[in-house]
Design an enzyme around this catalytic site. Structure first.
Site, PDB file in Angstrom:
ATOM      1  CE  LYS A  13      -2.013  -0.978   3.889  1.00 33.02           C
ATOM      2  NZ  LYS A  13      -1.302  -2.224   4.228  1.00 33.02           N
ATOM      3  NE  ARG A  88      -4.352  -0.842  10.229  1.00 34.61           N
ATOM      4  CZ  ARG A  88      -3.205  -0.399   9.751  1.00 34.61           C
ATOM      5  NH1 ARG A  88      -3.155   0.675   9.025  1.00 34.61           N
ATOM      6  NH2 ARG A  88      -2.138  -1.053  10.006  1.00 34.61           N
ATOM      7  NE  ARG A 125       7.867  -2.887   6.201  1.00 36.31           N
ATOM      8  CZ  ARG A 125       6.543  -2.851   6.318  1.00 36.31           C
ATOM      9  NH1 ARG A 125       5.829  -2.211   5.418  1.00 36.31           N
ATOM     10  NH2 ARG A 125       5.962  -3.452   7.313  1.00 36.31           N
ATOM     11  NE  ARG A 157       6.473  -0.664  10.010  1.00 39.58           N
ATOM     12  CZ  ARG A 157       5.341  -0.661   9.302  1.00 39.58           C
ATOM     13  NH1 ARG A 157       5.318  -0.116   8.104  1.00 39.58           N
ATOM     14  NH2 ARG A 157       4.250  -1.202   9.788  1.00 39.58           N
ATOM     15  NE  ARG A 168       2.009  -5.002  11.025  1.00 36.00           N
ATOM     16  CZ  ARG A 168       3.088  -4.789  10.269  1.00 36.00           C
ATOM     17  NH1 ARG A 168       4.263  -5.217  10.661  1.00 36.00           N
ATOM     18  NH2 ARG A 168       2.972  -4.143   9.133  1.00 36.00           N
TER      19      ARG A 168
HETATM   20  P1  AP5 Z   1       4.889  -1.684   1.863  1.00 40.69           P
HETATM   21  O1  AP5 Z   1       4.615  -0.804   0.697  1.00 40.69           O
HETATM   22  O2  AP5 Z   1       5.661  -1.130   2.995  1.00 40.69           O
HETATM   23  O3  AP5 Z   1       3.514  -2.372   2.355  1.00 40.69           O
HETATM   24  P2  AP5 Z   1       2.276  -1.790   3.176  1.00 40.69           P
HETATM   25  O4  AP5 Z   1       1.051  -2.391   2.580  1.00 40.69           O
HETATM   26  O5  AP5 Z   1       2.360  -0.309   3.279  1.00 40.69           O
HETATM   27  O6  AP5 Z   1       2.558  -2.506   4.565  1.00 40.69           O
HETATM   28  P3  AP5 Z   1       2.545  -1.947   6.051  1.00 40.69           P
HETATM   29  O7  AP5 Z   1       3.254  -2.992   6.886  1.00 40.69           O
HETATM   30  O8  AP5 Z   1       3.056  -0.533   6.104  1.00 40.69           O
HETATM   31  O9  AP5 Z   1       1.060  -1.980   6.369  1.00 40.69           O
HETATM   32  P4  AP5 Z   1       0.379  -1.929   7.697  1.00 40.69           P
HETATM   33  O10 AP5 Z   1      -0.970  -1.608   7.281  1.00 40.69           O
HETATM   34  O11 AP5 Z   1       0.512  -3.138   8.562  1.00 40.69           O
HETATM   35  O12 AP5 Z   1       1.250  -0.833   8.538  1.00 40.69           O
HETATM   36  P5  AP5 Z   1       0.934   0.674   8.948  1.00 40.69           P
HETATM   37  O13 AP5 Z   1       2.198   1.404   8.886  1.00 40.69           O
HETATM   38  O14 AP5 Z   1      -0.243   1.193   8.227  1.00 40.69           O
HETATM   39  O15 AP5 Z   1       5.630  -3.001   1.288  1.00 40.69           O
HETATM   40  C1  AP5 Z   1       6.057  -4.034   2.163  1.00 40.69           C
HETATM   41  C2  AP5 Z   1       7.428  -4.584   1.713  1.00 40.69           C
HETATM   42  O16 AP5 Z   1       7.258  -5.272   0.472  1.00 40.69           O
HETATM   43  C3  AP5 Z   1       8.492  -3.500   1.445  1.00 40.69           C
HETATM   44  O17 AP5 Z   1       9.743  -4.003   1.807  1.00 40.69           O
HETATM   45  C4  AP5 Z   1       8.400  -3.261  -0.079  1.00 40.69           C
HETATM   46  O18 AP5 Z   1       9.642  -2.801  -0.609  1.00 40.69           O
HETATM   47  C5  AP5 Z   1       8.040  -4.662  -0.569  1.00 40.69           C
HETATM   48  N1  AP5 Z   1       7.206  -4.672  -1.766  1.00 40.69           N
HETATM   49  C6  AP5 Z   1       6.181  -3.807  -2.077  1.00 40.69           C
HETATM   50  N2  AP5 Z   1       5.618  -4.155  -3.246  1.00 40.69           N
HETATM   51  C7  AP5 Z   1       6.280  -5.270  -3.677  1.00 40.69           C
HETATM   52  C8  AP5 Z   1       6.149  -6.113  -4.834  1.00 40.69           C
HETATM   53  N3  AP5 Z   1       5.235  -5.868  -5.789  1.00 40.69           N
HETATM   54  N4  AP5 Z   1       6.986  -7.175  -4.950  1.00 40.69           N
HETATM   55  C9  AP5 Z   1       7.926  -7.436  -3.998  1.00 40.69           C
HETATM   56  N5  AP5 Z   1       8.100  -6.680  -2.888  1.00 40.69           N
HETATM   57  C10 AP5 Z   1       7.284  -5.599  -2.726  1.00 40.69           C
HETATM   58  O19 AP5 Z   1       0.484   0.487  10.474  1.00 40.69           O
HETATM   59  C11 AP5 Z   1       1.405   0.111  11.469  1.00 40.69           C
HETATM   60  C12 AP5 Z   1       0.721   0.112  12.820  1.00 40.69           C
HETATM   61  O20 AP5 Z   1       0.271   1.443  13.141  1.00 40.69           O
HETATM   62  C13 AP5 Z   1      -0.551  -0.754  12.926  1.00 40.69           C
HETATM   63  O21 AP5 Z   1      -0.239  -2.100  13.224  1.00 40.69           O
HETATM   64  C14 AP5 Z   1      -1.290  -0.052  14.070  1.00 40.69           C
HETATM   65  O22 AP5 Z   1      -0.736  -0.383  15.323  1.00 40.69           O
HETATM   66  C15 AP5 Z   1      -0.993   1.416  13.807  1.00 40.69           C
HETATM   67  N6  AP5 Z   1      -1.999   2.055  12.929  1.00 40.69           N
HETATM   68  C16 AP5 Z   1      -1.780   2.591  11.691  1.00 40.69           C
HETATM   69  N7  AP5 Z   1      -2.915   3.095  11.187  1.00 40.69           N
HETATM   70  C17 AP5 Z   1      -3.882   2.873  12.141  1.00 40.69           C
HETATM   71  C18 AP5 Z   1      -5.266   3.129  12.192  1.00 40.69           C
HETATM   72  N8  AP5 Z   1      -5.905   3.731  11.168  1.00 40.69           N
HETATM   73  N9  AP5 Z   1      -5.938   2.750  13.303  1.00 40.69           N
HETATM   74  C19 AP5 Z   1      -5.311   2.158  14.342  1.00 40.69           C
HETATM   75  N10 AP5 Z   1      -3.999   1.862  14.348  1.00 40.69           N
HETATM   76  C20 AP5 Z   1      -3.292   2.217  13.255  1.00 40.69           C
HETATM   77 MG    MG Z   2       2.758   1.032   4.857  1.00 37.36          MG
END
Ligand code: AP5
Ligand code: MG
Length: 212
Positions: A13, A88, A125, A157, A168
Protein backbone atom coordinates in the site's frame (compact mmCIF):
# COMPACT_ATOMS: atom_id res chain seq x y z
CA UNK A 1 -9.45 12.92 -6.11
CA UNK A 2 -10.03 11.32 -2.72
CA UNK A 3 -8.88 7.70 -2.63
CA UNK A 4 -8.34 4.93 -0.11
CA UNK A 5 -5.68 2.23 -0.37
CA UNK A 6 -6.88 -0.95 1.34
CA UNK A 7 -5.18 -4.31 1.79
CA UNK A 8 -3.28 -6.42 4.30
CA UNK A 9 -0.03 -5.39 5.97
CA UNK A 10 2.89 -5.70 3.57
CA UNK A 11 0.71 -5.74 0.44
CA UNK A 12 2.53 -2.70 -0.93
CA UNK A 13 0.00 0.00 0.00
CA UNK A 14 2.69 2.47 1.03
CA UNK A 15 4.94 1.70 -1.93
CA UNK A 16 2.14 2.16 -4.46
CA UNK A 17 0.21 4.95 -2.71
CA UNK A 18 3.32 7.17 -2.88
CA UNK A 19 3.53 6.60 -6.64
CA UNK A 20 -0.17 7.23 -7.28
CA UNK A 21 -0.11 10.35 -5.09
CA UNK A 22 2.83 11.70 -7.10
CA UNK A 23 0.99 11.08 -10.37
CA UNK A 24 -2.04 12.93 -9.08
CA UNK A 25 -0.16 15.69 -7.23
CA UNK A 26 -2.04 15.05 -4.00
CA UNK A 27 -0.72 14.16 -0.52
CA UNK A 28 -0.15 10.57 0.58
CA UNK A 29 -1.55 10.37 4.10
CA UNK A 30 -0.45 7.24 5.96
CA UNK A 31 -1.60 6.93 9.57
CA UNK A 32 1.12 4.33 10.28
CA UNK A 33 3.80 6.83 9.17
CA UNK A 34 2.21 9.61 11.24
CA UNK A 35 2.10 7.37 14.31
CA UNK A 36 5.74 6.28 13.85
CA UNK A 37 6.71 9.97 13.62
CA UNK A 38 4.84 10.63 16.87
CA UNK A 39 6.64 7.70 18.54
CA UNK A 40 10.04 8.95 17.30
CA UNK A 41 9.28 12.48 18.51
CA UNK A 42 8.10 11.19 21.91
CA UNK A 43 4.83 13.15 21.81
CA UNK A 44 1.91 12.27 24.08
CA UNK A 45 0.26 10.43 21.18
CA UNK A 46 3.53 8.61 20.46
CA UNK A 47 3.84 7.43 24.06
CA UNK A 48 0.28 6.09 23.95
CA UNK A 49 0.80 4.37 20.58
CA UNK A 50 4.28 2.84 21.02
CA UNK A 51 3.46 -0.39 22.88
CA UNK A 52 0.24 -1.02 20.97
CA UNK A 53 2.05 -0.76 17.64
CA UNK A 54 4.93 -2.97 18.80
CA UNK A 55 2.36 -5.72 19.56
CA UNK A 56 0.71 -5.28 16.17
CA UNK A 57 -2.61 -4.19 17.66
CA UNK A 58 -4.58 -1.11 16.63
CA UNK A 59 -4.22 2.28 18.27
CA UNK A 60 -7.57 3.48 19.68
CA UNK A 61 -10.11 4.85 17.22
CA UNK A 62 -10.47 8.16 19.09
CA UNK A 63 -6.77 8.98 18.85
CA UNK A 64 -6.40 7.97 15.21
CA UNK A 65 -9.60 9.68 14.06
CA UNK A 66 -8.56 12.97 15.75
CA UNK A 67 -5.10 12.75 14.15
CA UNK A 68 -6.54 12.05 10.69
CA UNK A 69 -9.15 14.80 10.90
CA UNK A 70 -6.43 17.34 11.75
CA UNK A 71 -4.36 16.15 8.82
CA UNK A 72 -7.08 16.32 6.18
CA UNK A 73 -8.03 19.81 7.38
CA UNK A 74 -4.63 21.10 6.20
CA UNK A 75 -4.67 23.16 2.98
CA UNK A 76 -2.67 20.67 0.88
CA UNK A 77 -5.49 18.13 1.31
CA UNK A 78 -8.22 20.48 0.09
CA UNK A 79 -8.30 19.12 -3.47
CA UNK A 80 -7.71 15.48 -2.65
CA UNK A 81 -5.60 12.89 -0.90
CA UNK A 82 -4.74 9.21 -0.71
CA UNK A 83 -5.41 7.56 2.63
CA UNK A 84 -3.14 4.59 3.37
CA UNK A 85 -3.85 2.59 6.53
CA UNK A 86 -7.00 4.54 7.39
CA UNK A 87 -9.80 3.64 7.93
CA UNK A 88 -8.85 0.45 9.72
CA UNK A 89 -12.09 -0.25 11.62
CA UNK A 90 -15.77 0.24 10.83
CA UNK A 91 -15.86 3.02 13.46
CA UNK A 92 -13.09 4.83 11.56
CA UNK A 93 -14.97 4.33 8.28
CA UNK A 94 -18.10 5.82 9.82
CA UNK A 95 -16.17 8.78 11.25
CA UNK A 96 -14.63 9.48 7.85
CA UNK A 97 -18.01 9.27 6.12
CA UNK A 98 -19.44 11.73 8.62
CA UNK A 99 -16.50 14.09 8.17
CA UNK A 100 -16.57 14.03 4.35
CA UNK A 101 -20.12 13.15 3.39
CA UNK A 102 -20.64 9.73 1.80
CA UNK A 103 -20.14 10.59 -1.85
CA UNK A 104 -16.91 12.48 -1.31
CA UNK A 105 -14.63 9.47 -1.80
CA UNK A 106 -13.83 8.59 -5.42
CA UNK A 107 -12.79 4.99 -4.91
CA UNK A 108 -10.72 2.46 -3.04
CA UNK A 109 -7.76 0.52 -4.43
CA UNK A 110 -7.56 -2.94 -2.84
CA UNK A 111 -4.12 -4.56 -3.13
CA UNK A 112 -4.30 -8.32 -2.56
CA UNK A 113 -1.33 -10.55 -1.56
CA UNK A 114 -1.17 -14.01 0.12
CA UNK A 115 -0.07 -14.38 3.75
CA UNK A 116 3.22 -16.25 3.10
CA UNK A 117 4.36 -13.61 0.63
CA UNK A 118 3.41 -10.92 3.15
CA UNK A 119 5.64 -12.47 5.81
CA UNK A 120 8.50 -12.77 3.29
CA UNK A 121 8.13 -9.16 2.22
CA UNK A 122 7.87 -7.74 5.69
CA UNK A 123 10.90 -9.67 6.94
CA UNK A 124 12.95 -8.12 4.13
CA UNK A 125 11.57 -4.61 4.50
CA UNK A 126 13.93 -1.81 5.48
CA UNK A 127 12.87 1.80 6.09
CA UNK A 128 14.68 5.06 6.73
CA UNK A 129 13.70 7.51 9.50
CA UNK A 130 11.84 9.57 6.86
CA UNK A 131 9.76 6.50 5.95
CA UNK A 132 11.19 5.66 2.54
CA UNK A 133 10.59 1.94 2.01
CA UNK A 134 12.87 -0.75 0.50
CA UNK A 135 13.14 -4.52 0.35
CA UNK A 136 16.53 -6.22 0.65
CA UNK A 137 15.90 -8.42 -2.43
CA UNK A 138 12.95 -7.00 -4.37
CA UNK A 139 13.46 -3.26 -4.03
CA UNK A 140 17.00 -2.69 -2.74
CA UNK A 141 18.64 0.72 -2.32
CA UNK A 142 21.63 1.56 -4.55
CA UNK A 143 24.00 1.29 -1.57
CA UNK A 144 23.11 -1.50 0.85
CA UNK A 145 21.67 -0.19 4.13
CA UNK A 146 21.48 3.46 2.99
CA UNK A 147 18.40 5.37 1.78
CA UNK A 148 18.68 6.54 -1.87
CA UNK A 149 16.67 9.68 -1.16
CA UNK A 150 18.21 11.13 1.99
CA UNK A 151 21.34 9.05 2.76
CA UNK A 152 19.97 7.95 6.17
CA UNK A 153 20.69 4.47 7.57
CA UNK A 154 17.95 1.92 6.92
CA UNK A 155 16.42 0.00 9.84
CA UNK A 156 13.76 -2.65 10.46
CA UNK A 157 10.44 -1.51 11.93
CA UNK A 158 9.76 -2.68 15.51
CA UNK A 159 6.55 -4.40 14.38
CA UNK A 160 8.18 -6.35 11.52
CA UNK A 161 9.19 -9.41 13.60
CA UNK A 162 7.41 -12.51 12.26
CA UNK A 163 5.23 -13.15 15.36
CA UNK A 164 4.06 -9.51 15.30
CA UNK A 165 3.31 -9.73 11.58
CA UNK A 166 1.14 -12.83 12.23
CA UNK A 167 -0.82 -10.83 14.83
CA UNK A 168 -1.15 -7.88 12.43
CA UNK A 169 -2.64 -10.28 9.86
CA UNK A 170 -5.19 -11.55 12.40
CA UNK A 171 -6.11 -8.03 13.44
CA UNK A 172 -6.43 -7.12 9.76
CA UNK A 173 -8.84 -10.00 9.02
CA UNK A 174 -10.97 -9.29 12.07
CA UNK A 175 -11.13 -5.51 12.11
CA UNK A 176 -10.11 -4.09 8.74
CA UNK A 177 -11.23 -6.54 6.04
CA UNK A 178 -14.95 -5.91 6.89
CA UNK A 179 -14.45 -2.41 5.49
CA UNK A 180 -14.48 -3.88 1.96
CA UNK A 181 -18.12 -4.95 2.50
CA UNK A 182 -18.85 -1.68 4.36
CA UNK A 183 -17.75 0.35 1.33
CA UNK A 184 -19.24 -1.94 -1.35
CA UNK A 185 -22.62 -1.79 0.36
CA UNK A 186 -22.38 1.99 0.33
CA UNK A 187 -21.69 2.00 -3.39
CA UNK A 188 -18.03 3.03 -3.31
CA UNK A 189 -16.12 1.60 -6.27
CA UNK A 190 -13.46 -0.86 -5.11
CA UNK A 191 -10.59 -1.43 -7.57
CA UNK A 192 -9.00 -4.84 -6.90
CA UNK A 193 -5.34 -4.98 -7.94
CA UNK A 194 -3.06 -8.03 -7.86
CA UNK A 195 -0.18 -7.05 -5.55
CA UNK A 196 2.18 -9.73 -6.88
CA UNK A 197 4.67 -8.73 -9.51
CA UNK A 198 6.87 -5.92 -10.67
CA UNK A 199 6.46 -2.57 -8.88
CA UNK A 200 6.15 -0.58 -12.13
CA UNK A 201 3.57 -3.00 -13.54
CA UNK A 202 1.45 -2.76 -10.40
CA UNK A 203 1.71 1.03 -10.54
CA UNK A 204 0.52 0.93 -14.17
CA UNK A 205 -2.37 -1.42 -13.29
CA UNK A 206 -3.52 0.99 -10.57
CA UNK A 207 -3.29 3.96 -12.93
CA UNK A 208 -5.27 2.04 -15.57
CA UNK A 209 -8.10 1.00 -13.26
CA UNK A 210 -8.33 4.55 -11.86
CA UNK A 211 -8.15 5.98 -15.37
CA UNK A 212 -5.47 8.52 -14.44
P1 AP5 B 1 4.89 -1.68 1.86
O1 AP5 B 1 4.62 -0.80 0.70
O2 AP5 B 1 5.66 -1.13 3.00
O3 AP5 B 1 3.51 -2.37 2.35
P2 AP5 B 1 2.28 -1.79 3.18
O4 AP5 B 1 1.05 -2.39 2.58
O5 AP5 B 1 2.36 -0.31 3.28
O6 AP5 B 1 2.56 -2.51 4.57
P3 AP5 B 1 2.55 -1.95 6.05
O7 AP5 B 1 3.25 -2.99 6.89
O8 AP5 B 1 3.06 -0.53 6.10
O9 AP5 B 1 1.06 -1.98 6.37
P4 AP5 B 1 0.38 -1.93 7.70
O10 AP5 B 1 -0.97 -1.61 7.28
O11 AP5 B 1 0.51 -3.14 8.56
O12 AP5 B 1 1.25 -0.83 8.54
P5 AP5 B 1 0.93 0.67 8.95
O13 AP5 B 1 2.20 1.40 8.89
O14 AP5 B 1 -0.24 1.19 8.23
O15 AP5 B 1 5.63 -3.00 1.29
C1 AP5 B 1 6.06 -4.03 2.16
C2 AP5 B 1 7.43 -4.58 1.71
O16 AP5 B 1 7.26 -5.27 0.47
C3 AP5 B 1 8.49 -3.50 1.45
O17 AP5 B 1 9.74 -4.00 1.81
C4 AP5 B 1 8.40 -3.26 -0.08
O18 AP5 B 1 9.64 -2.80 -0.61
C5 AP5 B 1 8.04 -4.66 -0.57
N1 AP5 B 1 7.21 -4.67 -1.77
C6 AP5 B 1 6.18 -3.81 -2.08
N2 AP5 B 1 5.62 -4.15 -3.25
C7 AP5 B 1 6.28 -5.27 -3.68
C8 AP5 B 1 6.15 -6.11 -4.83
N3 AP5 B 1 5.24 -5.87 -5.79
N4 AP5 B 1 6.99 -7.17 -4.95
C9 AP5 B 1 7.93 -7.44 -4.00
N5 AP5 B 1 8.10 -6.68 -2.89
C10 AP5 B 1 7.28 -5.60 -2.73
O19 AP5 B 1 0.48 0.49 10.47
C11 AP5 B 1 1.40 0.11 11.47
C12 AP5 B 1 0.72 0.11 12.82
O20 AP5 B 1 0.27 1.44 13.14
C13 AP5 B 1 -0.55 -0.75 12.93
O21 AP5 B 1 -0.24 -2.10 13.22
C14 AP5 B 1 -1.29 -0.05 14.07
O22 AP5 B 1 -0.74 -0.38 15.32
C15 AP5 B 1 -0.99 1.42 13.81
N6 AP5 B 1 -2.00 2.05 12.93
C16 AP5 B 1 -1.78 2.59 11.69
N7 AP5 B 1 -2.92 3.10 11.19
C17 AP5 B 1 -3.88 2.87 12.14
C18 AP5 B 1 -5.27 3.13 12.19
N8 AP5 B 1 -5.91 3.73 11.17
N9 AP5 B 1 -5.94 2.75 13.30
C19 AP5 B 1 -5.31 2.16 14.34
N10 AP5 B 1 -4.00 1.86 14.35
C20 AP5 B 1 -3.29 2.22 13.25
MG1 MG C 1 2.76 1.03 4.86
Amino acid sequence: MKLLFLGPPGAGKGTQAVRTAERLGIPHIATGNMLREAVAAGTELGLLAKEVMARGDLVSDDLVIAMLEDRIARPDAATGFILDGFPRTIAQGEALAERLGDEALDGAVYIGVEDDEIVRRISGRRTCPNQHVYHVDDNPPEVSGICDVDGEALVQRDDDAEHVVRNRLLVYREQTEPLVEFYSSRGLRIHPVNGLGDLDEIEAAIAATLDI
